[in-house]
Design an enzyme around this catalytic site. Sequence first.
Site: not given
Length: 257
Positions: A139, A152
């Site tokens: 990401s 995350y």
Amino acid sequence: MSLAGKTAVITGSNSGIGLGLAKALAGAGADVVLNSYTDNDEDHALADQIATEFGVTARYIKADLSKGDEARALIETAGACDILVNNAGIQQVAPIEEFPVAKWDAIIAIMLSSAFHTTAMAVPMMRKAGWGRILNISSAHGLRASPYKSAYVAAKHGVVGLTKVVALETAEDPITANAICPGYVLTPLVEAQIPDTMKQYDMDRETAIREVILARQPSKEFATLEQLGGLAVFLCSDHAAQITGTTQSMDGGWTAR
């Protein structure tokens, strides 16, 4: 960029980015193995639809990737894994002092540890086959941080590091390992969030997208599943045989700042 004769295993692929990548790889001729933690008729129907649409073999295999033994069993059950796409993920947002310990453990297990387990099983298969591609879906948060996303961000940074290690360990084999780092992608899940954002900020759709959802994405446009799929197919092709250990950003300029 034909991938005919190759088998791709894509984790977390019964929806969103994972399903989009599975369709892109199937469109290039690869047989595909879909995966998630559920085992519903709809999951198997997705595999049947892909097989019919693209003329490839497609299967669905249930595996709870929060459990290392199931992550390893996924690859073993697949029987072949020329292309491994580690995509499965979940999210939790909270200040670190309030972050639920169980959620931290689950996010690290599903998004980072599972990639270790699947890769450890897949690399020997790839070496035996004489060819392999590993795509880890990280990401923009694998390269940058945001508040309240400790697990995350930690997991996505870890995926980038794991990718580099695997690339070095397989550098003399015909195997590559790369991390794709998307920014905001227009998935059904994101699409469903737009009306709530419009209501919360009392904005029209276009303004809510540009000023709130895509506030950190300079292009002010979502990446699409088709664009991500095209990048994945390229990285699996012979054109990308010397691209390994890299992060490939598709974030509209987010990480250029």
